[in-house]
Design an enzyme around this catalytic site. Structure first.
Site, mmCIF file in Angstrom:
data_model
loop_
_atom_site.group_PDB
_atom_site.id
_atom_site.type_symbol
_atom_site.label_atom_id
_atom_site.label_comp_id
_atom_site.label_asym_id
_atom_site.label_seq_id
_atom_site.Cartn_x
_atom_site.Cartn_y
_atom_site.Cartn_z
ATOM 1 N N THR A 268 18.869 64.544 42.216
ATOM 2 C CA THR A 268 17.775 63.946 42.995
ATOM 3 C C THR A 268 16.434 64.646 42.765
ATOM 4 O OG1 THR A 268 19.413 63.392 44.654
ATOM 5 C CG2 THR A 268 17.118 63.309 45.355
ATOM 6 N N GLU B 47 25.661 61.278 47.951
ATOM 7 C CA GLU B 47 26.673 60.681 47.051
ATOM 8 C C GLU B 47 26.488 59.176 46.985
ATOM 9 O OE1 GLU B 47 29.417 62.235 45.412
ATOM 10 O OE2 GLU B 47 28.556 64.166 45.924
HETATM 11 C C1 LIG Z 1 21.605 67.386 53.054
HETATM 12 C C2 LIG Z 1 21.447 66.723 51.710
HETATM 13 C C3 LIG Z 1 22.153 67.224 50.619
HETATM 14 C C4 LIG Z 1 21.967 66.659 49.352
HETATM 15 N N1 LIG Z 1 22.580 67.251 48.270
HETATM 16 C C5 LIG Z 1 22.222 66.833 47.030
HETATM 17 C C6 LIG Z 1 22.667 67.559 45.872
HETATM 18 O O1 LIG Z 1 23.364 68.585 45.977
HETATM 19 N N2 LIG Z 1 22.280 67.124 44.652
HETATM 20 C C7 LIG Z 1 21.514 66.004 44.491
HETATM 21 O O2 LIG Z 1 21.208 65.662 43.348
HETATM 22 N N3 LIG Z 1 21.087 65.285 45.560
HETATM 23 C C8 LIG Z 1 21.403 65.686 46.815
HETATM 24 N N4 LIG Z 1 20.949 64.996 47.917
HETATM 25 C C9 LIG Z 1 20.137 63.800 47.726
HETATM 26 C C10 LIG Z 1 20.869 62.527 48.071
HETATM 27 O O3 LIG Z 1 21.892 62.278 47.143
HETATM 28 C C11 LIG Z 1 19.844 61.389 48.136
HETATM 29 O O4 LIG Z 1 19.034 61.640 49.286
HETATM 30 C C12 LIG Z 1 20.533 60.034 48.198
HETATM 31 O O5 LIG Z 1 21.085 59.689 46.952
HETATM 32 C C13 LIG Z 1 19.572 58.919 48.646
HETATM 33 O O6 LIG Z 1 18.457 58.870 47.874
HETATM 34 P P1 LIG Z 1 16.996 58.884 48.526
HETATM 35 O O7 LIG Z 1 16.901 60.055 49.434
HETATM 36 O O8 LIG Z 1 16.058 58.785 47.396
HETATM 37 O O9 LIG Z 1 16.920 57.610 49.409
HETATM 38 P P2 LIG Z 1 16.149 56.197 49.076
HETATM 39 O O10 LIG Z 1 16.773 55.644 47.876
HETATM 40 O O11 LIG Z 1 14.711 56.508 49.038
HETATM 41 O O12 LIG Z 1 16.548 55.425 50.344
HETATM 42 C C14 LIG Z 1 15.708 55.236 51.480
HETATM 43 C C15 LIG Z 1 16.063 53.900 52.129
HETATM 44 O O13 LIG Z 1 15.787 52.855 51.209
HETATM 45 C C16 LIG Z 1 16.883 51.997 51.088
HETATM 46 N N5 LIG Z 1 17.022 51.521 49.707
HETATM 47 C C17 LIG Z 1 16.831 52.209 48.555
HETATM 48 N N6 LIG Z 1 17.109 51.434 47.499
HETATM 49 C C18 LIG Z 1 17.499 50.238 47.972
HETATM 50 C C19 LIG Z 1 17.934 49.030 47.381
HETATM 51 N N7 LIG Z 1 18.072 48.891 46.071
HETATM 52 N N8 LIG Z 1 18.270 48.021 48.188
HETATM 53 C C20 LIG Z 1 18.176 48.134 49.524
HETATM 54 N N9 LIG Z 1 17.770 49.249 50.144
HETATM 55 C C21 LIG Z 1 17.434 50.297 49.378
HETATM 56 C C22 LIG Z 1 18.105 52.852 51.464
HETATM 57 O O14 LIG Z 1 19.145 52.048 51.985
HETATM 58 C C23 LIG Z 1 17.534 53.786 52.510
HETATM 59 O O15 LIG Z 1 17.638 53.186 53.765
HETATM 60 C C24 LIG Z 1 21.135 65.525 49.192
HETATM 61 C C25 LIG Z 1 20.464 65.003 50.307
HETATM 62 C C26 LIG Z 1 20.579 65.608 51.536
HETATM 63 C C27 LIG Z 1 19.758 65.098 52.677
#
Ligand SMILES: Cc1cc2nc3c(=O)[nH]c(=O)nc-3n(C[C@H](O)[C@H](O)[C@H](O)COP(=O)(O)OP(=O)(O)OC[C@H]3O[C@@H](n4cnc5c(N)ncnc54)[C@H](O)[C@@H]3O)c2cc1C
Length: 552
Positions: A43, A333
């Site tokens: 991420t 995940e």
């Molecule tokens: C405590 C924690 C630990 C983590 N650990 C790791 C790690 O070790 N390594 C790592 O790489 N990552 C890690 N992550 C990151 C995590 O995997 C991401 O936050 C997750 O994949 C979601 O991505 P985002 O935050 O960009 O959310 P976004 O994609 O920005 O989502 C935000 C909102 O938009 C909506 N949305 C996005 N795309 C669509 C779509 N196509 N259609 C409809 N709705 C959509 C989602 O449903 C959500 O409600 C961690 C996150 C946290 C908070």
């Protein structure tokens, strides 16, 4: 599974699954004995769900036989990386692989996102290595026992061998080779190897749900409020409303237990057989079950807190920490809404293949049988059947679930086709998005019910089988009742049958309540696991443990 285990699975799993023998030889023992603590750095600040939008680059330098890892802008800072802020020595960094084009302009070609092992701290001194900048992402809503860090790379050089090269490799002279023909195929294969995390999360989420249900049910049996005039007070689980809050949840917990056991079995089978069909099945199932179960558990945690009244709000009784720690299961995940779309996409692919006469994989096989009958109108005679025997017949229940999925699938396929003419593929998908999510959930519910029915059938002990059948019937009828509007709209269920379903679901709630203690005891969770005084296994100890916890 503890979050730290999930993290080491992610880091270790990426090396083992995306690397080749040379990586396993070099890193396996260190990962196994936790000398090589690492993290999984996919991420970025600007991109999480859309992994193909990642911007970190790994440019090959043929002169030194190295990759140069760079964070080109703030949006590409790796963010949320578990284990990065405090303990990690290595990171599996996902970056766009850039190869020099060997032209006079010094251009590069983007070969798509690949994974690289990047050392981030000195093995002896634990100091951050040159070119790597690390900060803690700060205090979180929950899971603060695990650190999450942000990483920036400035021209960090790593040997060419650190490319995890199972699906694509670069030779000494800078030539790219892969057994897979396109960037998209390589990307899918790379992400496909990471399903283990989702399997673990689905399974752990059921563990959290079990703890919550055990605490809330035991307390509801113990707690007494009100009663008929001049008679002893009744237990709060005697109230129909409390049964309605907790008993379908208890039934769902059993249903999820069997479904995730099956998933874990299929996952280990897949790991040993590498069977293509199984890989597709496990991919869809892990995405769907992770999304469906973690969403359900999160809502249930709030319901359980509320069901335990004020004492449910005491931190010592754990609902708060469970709710905060589990919340993120819905997002990491793979965000649940994004994962359900993958399931819907796979269902549509199967639907198209069915009409082209291709084979359907096992999990989806029911669509072949059901689609033909469901494209016809529902049977006006069976839609009125309302006897208890009929409603508790697994054939009726499964038929209802599958009917709904098939209808949703067929109707969304038609809608997508229609809208794509004017809106294009992306616009049409978005126009039908809620429909697609309902379809995915419906498919997952059908799968869960099928596994539950199978488990009831295979239960060797007659009394336990009868109890499980009761719980399974409640799971099925409660779900049908929740979606009764859909069934009524298409006349799959006539008004008299809808009424009968509701009545029976309520009665089953009551019946399940009568064996609720045995049902929660069967999860075999000792007090040192549930760790909530109000949920103590021995009812007489609950209040005393609770008063002791505040100093009496
Ligand atoms: C405590 C924690 C630990 C983590 N650990 C790791 C790690 O070790 N390594 C790592 O790489 N990552 C890690 N992550 C990151 C995590 O995997 C991401 O936050 C997750 O994949 C979601 O991505 P985002 O935050 O960009 O959310 P976004 O994609 O920005 O989502 C935000 C909102 O938009 C909506 N949305 C996005 N795309 C669509 C779509 N196509 N259609 C409809 N709705 C959509 C989602 O449903 C959500 O409600 C961690 C996150 C946290 C908070």
């Amino acid at each position: 599974m503890h979050p730290l285990q999930t993290l080491s699975c992610l880091w270790g799993g990426s090396v083992i699954n995306l690397g080749t023998k040379k990586h396993r030889d070099k890193y396996f023992n260190g990962i196994d004995n936790v000398d090589y603590l690492g993290c999984f750095a996919m991420t970025e600040l600007h991109h999480g769900s859309n992994v193909q939008g990642l911007q970190t680059v790994a440019t090959f330098d043929p002169l030194t036989d190295e990759f140069i890892i760079d964070t080109p802008n703030d949006g590409a800072i790796k963010w949320w990386i578990g284990n990065a802020a405090v303990h990690g020595k290595f990171a599996t960094v996902f970056a766009k692989l850039m190869l020099p084009t060997h032209d006079t302009k010094g251009g590069v070609t983007d070969m798509g996102v690949h994974a690289f092992i990047v050392p981030i701290r000195d093995m002896k001194t634990h100091k951050t290595l040159p070119g790597v900048e690390i900060h803690d992402c700060g205090h979180k809503v929950g899971l603060n026992g695990v650190d999450n860090g942000a990483l920036r790379f400035r021209s960090v050089r790593i040997p060419r061998n650190n490319l995890l090269n199972r699906f694509g490799d670069v030779s000494r002279d800078g030539k790219y080779t892969s057994s897979l023909p396109s960037i998209n195929k390589r990307f899918a294969a790379t992400l496909g190897e990471l399903v283990g995390g989702r399997v673990g999360l689905a399974y752990s989420s059921v563990g959290v749900l079990k703890i919550a249900v055990v605490i809330a049910t035991r307390y509801s049996l113990l707690r007494q409020q009100f009663g008929p005039p001049k008679q002893p007070e009744v237990s709060i689980l005697d109230y129909q409303s409390q049964q309605h809050k907790l008993m379908p949840m208890l039934a769902s917990t059993y249903a999820f237990h069997f479904a995730t056991l099956h998933l874990v079995e299929k996952y280990s089978e897949m790991k040993s057989s590498h069977d293509e069909e199984l890989i597709g099945d496990v991919h869809a199932l892990s995405a769907g079950l992770k999304a469906y179960i973690t969403s359900y558990t999160q809502k249930s945690l709030s319901t359980c807190r509320e069901a335990c009244g004020g004492h449910g709000y005491a931190a010592v009784n754990r609902f708060g920490s469970l709710r905060n720690d589990h919340d993120i299961f819905q997002t990491f995940e793979g965000d649940n809404t994004v994962l359900l779309q993958q399931v819907a996409g796979l269902l549509l692919k199967q639907y198209r293949e069915k009409f082209q006469g291709g084979p359907l994989t096992v999990t989806w096989n029911y669509l072949r049988q059901s689609m033909n009958s469901y494209l016809a109108q529902p049977n006006p005679v069976t839609s009125r059947w309302e006897s208890e025997d009929h409603l508790r017949d697994p054939n009726f229940q499964l038929d209802a679930f599958r009917y709904r999925t098939s209808r949703l699938l067929q109707s969304v396929a038609i809608r997508l086709q229609k809208h794509s003419k004017t809106l294009g593929g992306f616009g049409a998908w978005n126009r039908c998005l809620n429909h697609l999510l309902t379809l995915a959930e419906s498919h997952i519910e059908s799968f869960i019910l099928a596994k539950f029915i199978e488990a009831v059938k295979n239960c060797p002990d007659e009394n336990s089988r009868a109890a499980l059948k009761l719980v399974c019937d409640l799971y099925a009828l409660d779900r049908i009742w929740n979606d009764i509007g859909t069934y009524r709209n298409v006349d799959y269920v006539a008004p008299n049958k809808a009424k009968a379903i509701h009545k029976l679901a309520e009665y089953l709630c009551f019946q399940v309540k009568n064996i609720a203690r045995e049902l929660v005891d069967a999860f075999d969770l000792p007090d040192y696991v549930t760790r909530a005084p109000i949920g103590a296994q021995t009812p007489s100890e609950a209040y005393s443990q609770y008063t002791q916890s505040v100093g009496f």
